[in-house]
Design a protein around this motif. Structure first.
Motif, PDB file in Angstrom:
ATOM      1  N   ALA A   1      -6.850  78.719 -15.462  1.00 12.40           N
ATOM      2  CA  ALA A   1      -6.899  78.571 -16.914  1.00 12.40           C
ATOM      3  C   ALA A   1      -6.699  79.930 -17.564  1.00 12.40           C
ATOM      4  CB  ALA A   1      -8.236  77.977 -17.342  1.00 12.40           C
ATOM      5  N   ILE A   2      -6.033  79.935 -18.701  1.00 16.51           N
ATOM      6  CA  ILE A   2      -5.774  81.163 -19.452  1.00 16.51           C
ATOM      7  C   ILE A   2      -6.411  81.014 -20.831  1.00 16.51           C
ATOM      8  CG2 ILE A   2      -3.996  82.666 -20.440  1.00 16.51           C
ATOM      9  CD1 ILE A   2      -2.085  81.424 -18.248  1.00 16.51           C
ATOM     10  N   ILE A   3      -7.210  82.009 -21.217  1.00 19.16           N
ATOM     11  CA  ILE A   3      -7.804  82.031 -22.557  1.00 19.16           C
ATOM     12  C   ILE A   3      -7.294  83.272 -23.260  1.00 19.16           C
ATOM     13  CG2 ILE A   3      -9.946  82.133 -23.883  1.00 19.16           C
ATOM     14  CD1 ILE A   3     -11.346  80.725 -21.560  1.00 19.16           C
ATOM     15  N   THR A   4      -6.717  83.102 -24.449  1.00 17.65           N
ATOM     16  CA  THR A   4      -6.039  84.211 -25.117  1.00 17.65           C
ATOM     17  C   THR A   4      -6.188  84.115 -26.631  1.00 17.65           C
ATOM     18  OG1 THR A   4      -3.890  85.307 -25.416  1.00 17.65           O
ATOM     19  CG2 THR A   4      -3.864  82.917 -25.154  1.00 17.65           C
ATOM     20  N   ASN A   5      -6.060  85.255 -27.287  1.00 12.14           N
ATOM     21  CA  ASN A   5      -5.982  85.248 -28.752  1.00 12.14           C
ATOM     22  C   ASN A   5      -4.566  85.585 -29.220  1.00 12.14           C
ATOM     23  OD1 ASN A   5      -5.852  87.977 -28.177  1.00 12.14           O
ATOM     24  ND2 ASN A   5      -7.324  88.596 -29.759  1.00 12.14           N
TER      25      ASN A   5
ATOM     26  N   ALA B   1      -3.835  74.958 -15.057  1.00 15.32           N
ATOM     27  CA  ALA B   1      -4.762  73.838 -14.896  1.00 15.32           C
ATOM     28  C   ALA B   1      -4.529  72.757 -15.943  1.00 15.32           C
ATOM     29  CB  ALA B   1      -6.199  74.346 -14.986  1.00 15.32           C
ATOM     30  N   SER B   2      -4.713  71.516 -15.531  1.00 18.76           N
ATOM     31  CA  SER B   2      -4.709  70.377 -16.460  1.00 18.76           C
ATOM     32  C   SER B   2      -6.161  70.017 -16.764  1.00 18.76           C
ATOM     33  CB  SER B   2      -3.991  69.179 -15.837  1.00 18.76           C
ATOM     34  OG  SER B   2      -2.634  69.469 -15.619  1.00 18.76           O
ATOM     35  N   PHE B   3      -6.553  70.141 -18.020  1.00 22.61           N
ATOM     36  CA  PHE B   3      -7.952  69.939 -18.394  1.00 22.61           C
ATOM     37  C   PHE B   3      -8.329  68.458 -18.419  1.00 22.61           C
ATOM     38  CE2 PHE B   3      -7.671  74.022 -21.155  1.00 22.61           C
ATOM     39  CZ  PHE B   3      -7.869  74.815 -20.027  1.00 22.61           C
TER      40      PHE B   3
ATOM     41  N   TYR C   1      -5.158  73.169 -25.001  1.00 20.94           N
ATOM     42  CA  TYR C   1      -4.685  72.943 -23.642  1.00 20.94           C
ATOM     43  C   TYR C   1      -4.352  74.295 -23.019  1.00 20.94           C
ATOM     44  CZ  TYR C   1      -4.443  68.197 -25.398  1.00 20.94           C
ATOM     45  OH  TYR C   1      -4.770  66.986 -25.961  1.00 20.94           O
ATOM     46  N   ASP C   2      -4.164  74.299 -21.729  1.00 20.21           N
ATOM     47  CA  ASP C   2      -3.915  75.551 -21.008  1.00 20.21           C
ATOM     48  C   ASP C   2      -2.471  76.021 -21.256  1.00 20.21           C
ATOM     49  OD1 ASP C   2      -4.525  77.638 -19.355  1.00 20.21           O
ATOM     50  OD2 ASP C   2      -4.601  76.453 -17.507  1.00 20.21           O
ATOM     51  N   PRO C   3      -2.245  77.273 -21.707  1.00 24.95           N
ATOM     52  CA  PRO C   3      -3.207  78.319 -22.062  1.00 24.95           C
ATOM     53  C   PRO C   3      -3.961  77.996 -23.368  1.00 24.95           C
ATOM     54  CG  PRO C   3      -1.023  79.252 -21.631  1.00 24.95           C
ATOM     55  CD  PRO C   3      -0.856  77.769 -21.787  1.00 24.95           C
ATOM     56  N   VAL C   4      -5.265  78.265 -23.371  1.00 20.73           N
ATOM     57  CA  VAL C   4      -6.096  78.053 -24.548  1.00 20.73           C
ATOM     58  C   VAL C   4      -5.896  79.235 -25.493  1.00 20.73           C
ATOM     59  CG1 VAL C   4      -8.445  77.791 -25.417  1.00 20.73           C
ATOM     60  CG2 VAL C   4      -7.800  76.762 -23.219  1.00 20.73           C
TER      61      VAL C   4
ATOM     62  N   VAL D   1     -16.853  76.246 -21.813  1.00 18.14           N
ATOM     63  CA  VAL D   1     -16.262  74.912 -21.661  1.00 18.14           C
ATOM     64  C   VAL D   1     -15.293  74.868 -20.484  1.00 18.14           C
ATOM     65  CG1 VAL D   1     -14.771  73.190 -22.760  1.00 18.14           C
ATOM     66  CG2 VAL D   1     -16.563  74.333 -24.094  1.00 18.14           C
ATOM     67  N   VAL D   2     -14.392  75.838 -20.417  1.00 19.67           N
ATOM     68  CA  VAL D   2     -13.346  75.821 -19.387  1.00 19.67           C
ATOM     69  C   VAL D   2     -13.939  76.016 -17.989  1.00 19.67           C
ATOM     70  CG1 VAL D   2     -11.294  77.021 -18.555  1.00 19.67           C
ATOM     71  CG2 VAL D   2     -11.536  76.529 -20.978  1.00 19.67           C
ATOM     72  N   LEU D   3     -14.974  76.829 -17.884  1.00 18.46           N
ATOM     73  CA  LEU D   3     -15.612  77.056 -16.580  1.00 18.46           C
ATOM     74  C   LEU D   3     -16.160  75.766 -15.982  1.00 18.46           C
ATOM     75  CD1 LEU D   3     -17.523  80.437 -17.053  1.00 18.46           C
ATOM     76  CD2 LEU D   3     -15.824  79.947 -15.283  1.00 18.46           C
ATOM     77  N   GLU D   4     -16.579  74.840 -16.833  1.00 12.36           N
ATOM     78  CA  GLU D   4     -17.187  73.601 -16.344  1.00 12.36           C
ATOM     79  C   GLU D   4     -16.155  72.548 -15.951  1.00 12.36           C
ATOM     80  OE1 GLU D   4     -20.117  72.103 -19.015  1.00 12.36           O
ATOM     81  OE2 GLU D   4     -21.204  74.006 -19.142  1.00 12.36           O
ATOM     82  N   ASP D   5     -14.897  72.798 -16.257  1.00 11.40           N
ATOM     83  CA  ASP D   5     -13.860  71.817 -15.923  1.00 11.40           C
ATOM     84  C   ASP D   5     -13.605  71.832 -14.417  1.00 11.40           C
ATOM     85  OD1 ASP D   5     -11.157  70.607 -15.506  1.00 11.40           O
ATOM     86  OD2 ASP D   5     -11.222  70.462 -17.699  1.00 11.40           O
ATOM     87  N   ILE D   6     -13.691  70.661 -13.784  1.00 15.20           N
ATOM     88  CA  ILE D   6     -13.548  70.581 -12.324  1.00 15.20           C
ATOM     89  C   ILE D   6     -12.133  70.909 -11.862  1.00 15.20           C
ATOM     90  CG2 ILE D   6     -15.419  68.910 -12.061  1.00 15.20           C
ATOM     91  CD1 ILE D   6     -13.263  66.715 -11.826  1.00 15.20           C
ATOM     92  N   ASN D   7     -11.169  70.870 -12.789  1.00 22.41           N
ATOM     93  CA  ASN D   7      -9.782  71.157 -12.427  1.00 22.41           C
ATOM     94  C   ASN D   7      -9.451  72.644 -12.479  1.00 22.41           C
ATOM     95  OD1 ASN D   7      -9.193  68.358 -12.213  1.00 22.41           O
ATOM     96  ND2 ASN D   7      -8.987  68.252 -14.445  1.00 22.41           N
TER      97      ASN D   7
END
Length: 697
Positions: A301-305, A325-327, A346-349, A366-372
């Motif tokens: 997963a990618i989290i960005t501003n 990743a597919s959330f 969606y990824d990238p967030v 939130v993203v850390l808890e996603d099993i995917n």
């Protein structure tokens, strides 16, 4: 074995100096950083140095002060005498910092051999010569002349270059990276990388092993040790000299393609080693391993501003073999709860450019808890409203508690410096580009596979080695190094199918041979001087009757005389024409470090141009043989594409295993090649059409 090398009670410095700027002074000062260490300066010209009583000779040190370790910094010509005196004094660990040995020429090489002999006589462990020294942060030992300190950490580093050591220590001190042990290998006269891999394996303070190597002393043993060690600790190696070529002239396709770097790539892969392409990569990977748990998959997963940074990172993930990743739907719904409507859920967030630390924190939670999701890359670009240090604080807290790896790219320069400082204070790396972060995440993913891969040991195969031995002995007695088509019987001895062949020395013999085996046939020139027959017109295909054989024979002899007038031609070989199969090549080039390096690829005349080949160090297991076959880019052509019938892949695998055993049994074979091996449709086997091998002279 090396306990007192790295955790001594007392250390003698042979060649200690009062003069500032001398190596003997720098070593002494570094040792004195440990107040618990008993330090014994050795110098015949002074009575004391830096307040420590000085002895003229190691043999003059009182028995109750006997040194566990001696650091030698005298001129090269005096080093053998110093080692001899250490042996007589009962010192069993020495570090020879002095230069002027095999790296300096013939006389230096002689001195080094003398040192090795003395170490063997007395049972002395020696690091060096021509090295920077060693550091053990756990015991507080700094037996080096490095200008920088080493912080305590969990990375063990060894380097064949002293300059690489000093560069790494300077880099590490600036950003607070810590080491468990730091070893300058020098010339590796006695102790070398294999010894230290085993030391690091047993060292509880070491979690990551990093190395800069210019070569290995014992290649086969290195693979065995690395296979074992890499199951518990990642090994990251940057190997220099990638473009070096061997001094021996090669005559086969395999020899042409199998440079030393191919051998190292194969050995590292078989040993579970992660190869870094640069010092920067080695340090990047080491930092990731030192702080991150391993991902259990390749979904990132990618989290960005910043949308652009997210896209570049997604591209880099694809190129590195990682997946976006597919959330889960619940993940998207929870992201919507706090992120602005214009954000990307969606990824990238994309949390958008004005996102504060709280939105980054929410997205991470939130993203850390996603099993995917198996790992996360956090990107921060510095807008005028961006709270860089605040975001860094929140991200660092998450990283420290996370069971999934999180890597950072706070992108920019002066405006992200405060955030980078926060991360450094937590011991967390900030990668200067998203590509570097992605490469490090890929290394973590690759090591998860390595760690959980069950190594299959090669099976010892038994064939008619006595016949092969007799054949090779006869070939050697003929004083001919290179042998070709006339040597097909050596393949039969190892149960490798060969095409029906007959040798003819005259045209009438050739016609009789062709008619005896039945048309159509192939004719090939027989000459110890001709490596690539096609290049000189030395092959004729699909000869269907006696007239074809006559024309082919006469034109072939004419062509060969034209292209290679000095070649010794002994005749021709007639073979039954085989069609309906795919041509592959199986070869071997004996590498100086690792031994028999096997090669596999599509065969025929284009192998050197396509260079679509795979390598492995023999002996190989069935799993390794399968990987050799499946890892070439053109594998789909063998496996069958668009309705084509698949080739008999199992017969290729079995032939690889047989060749592996053959070249392992006979180390005098320097080069070996079956080209082509004609592979028939699935279930119909394969047949060797041509052979060439070179014996040690």
């Amino acid at each position: 074995m090396l306990e007192k090398m790295f955790n001594p009670n007392s250390v003698a410095v042979i060649g200690a100096s009062r003069t500032k700027g001398k190596v003997g002074r720098a070593v002494l000062e570094n040792l004195m950083q440990n107040s618990k260490l008993k330090i014994i300066p050795i110098n015949p010209n002074v009575d004391e140095i830096l307040g420590l009583p000085c002895y003229p000779n190691i043999l003059d040190v009182p028995e109750d002060m006997k040194a566990d370790l001696a650091v030698i910094v005298v001129p090269a010509r005096m080093v053998p005498q110093s080692i001899d005196e250490c042996g007589k004094a009962g010192v069993r660990n020495v570090i020879v910092i002095s230069a002027g040995f095999k790296e300096a020429g013939v006389e230096g090489a002689r001195l080094e051999r003398e040192c090795i002999s003395l170490c063997e006589r007395y049972g002395i462990n020696m690091i060096g010569p021509n090295c920077l020294g060693i550091i053990d942060t756990g015991s507080g030992l700094n037996a080096s002349f490095a200008a920088n300190i080493a912080y305590e950490g969990n990375i063990a580093m060894m380097s064949q270059s002293g300059a690489i050591c000093t560069v790494t220590l300077d880099w590490a001190e600036r950003i607070g990276v810590g080491f468990s042990k730091f070893i300058s290998l020098g010339n590796k006269a006695t102790l070398a990388e294999n010894d230290f891999l085993q030391l690091f394996e047993e060292d509880d303070t070491t979690a990551v092993i990093a190395a800069y190597l210019e070569g290995v002393k014992d290649g086969p043993e290195f693979i065995k040790i690395a296979q074992r060690v890499s199951r518990s600790k990642p090994i990251i190696i940057v190997k220099s000299g990638r473009t070096s070529v061997g001094s021996r002239a090669v005559s086969s396709h395999t020899g042409t393609l199998a440079g030393s770097d191919a051998a190292y790539n194969a050995a590292f892969k078989q040993g579970g080693v992660i190869r870094a392409d640069s010092l920067e990569e080695m340090l990047d990977y080491s930092r990731a391993f030192s702080v991150c748990p391993l991902p259990e998959g390749r979904n990132i997963a990618i989290i960005t501003n910043a949308g652009g940074l997210g896209i570049l990172t997604a591209d880099a993930c694809y190129n590195a073999g990682l997946s976006i990743a597919s959330f889960e739907e619940s993940t998207v719904a929870r992201l919507r709860e706090k992120l602005p409507p214009a954000a990307n859920f969606y990824d990238p967030v994309d949390v958008l450019g004005d996102a504060g630390a709280d939105l980054y924190e929410h997205a991470l939670d939130v993203v850390l808890e996603d099993i995917n999701v198996n790992g996360i890359i956090v990107l921060v670009s510095p807008q005028s409203m961006t709270d860089v240090p605040g975001i860094a604080e929140k991200v660092a807290e998450k990283i420290k508690r996370s069971k999934k790896p999180i890597l950072c790219n706070f992108a920019g320069g002066s405006r992200i410096a405060a955030g980078e400082e926060v991360l450094n204070n937590y011991g967390i790396p900030n990668y200067s580009s998203s590509e570097r972060a992605v490469a490090s995440m890929s290394a973590l993913c690759n090591y998860f596979t390595i760690k959980n891969h069950k190594t299959e040991q090669p099976e010892k195969l038994t064939y008619d080695s006595e016949f092969a031995r007799s054949f090779i002995d006869t070939a050697s007695a003929e004083k001919r190094r290179t042998h070709g088509l006339e040597s097909m019987d050596i393949l039969k001895a190892y149960d490798i199918p060969v095409v029906d062949s007959r040798i003819a020395t005259t045209l009438p013999d050739a016609i009789r041979a062709a008619e005896g085996m039945g048309y159509p046939v192939v004719m090939k020139i027989l000459s110890p001087d001709i490596s690539h027959k096609t290049d000189v017109g030395g092959i004729r295909l699909n000869l269907k009757h006696a007239d074809d054989v006559e024309r082919a024979y006469n034109s072939m002899m004419s062509d060969v005389r034209h292209y290679m007038p000095d070649a010794a031609v002994t005749g021709v070989q007639l073979q039954k024409m085989v069609s309906g199969g795919k041509e592959v090549i199986i070869g071997m080039d004996r590498d100086p470090q690792f031994g028999p390096l096997l090669m596999f690829g599509l065969g025929g005349t284009y192998v050197e141009f396509l260079k679509d080949v795979s390598f492995a160090v023999a002996p190989i297991s069935t799993a390794e043989a399968k990987h050799m076959v499946s890892s070439i880019k053109t594998y789909p052509l063998i496996a069958g594409v668009r309705g084509e019938v698949a080739s008999d892949i199992d017969s290729i695998i079995q032939t690889l295993l047989k060749v592996s055993q053959l070249v392992t049994d006979f180390p005098e074979i320097l080069e070996f090649e079956i080209n082509p091996l004609m592979v028939m449709p699935e279930g119909q086997g394969c047949v060797a059409m041509d052979i060439r091998f070179t014996l040690d002279s």
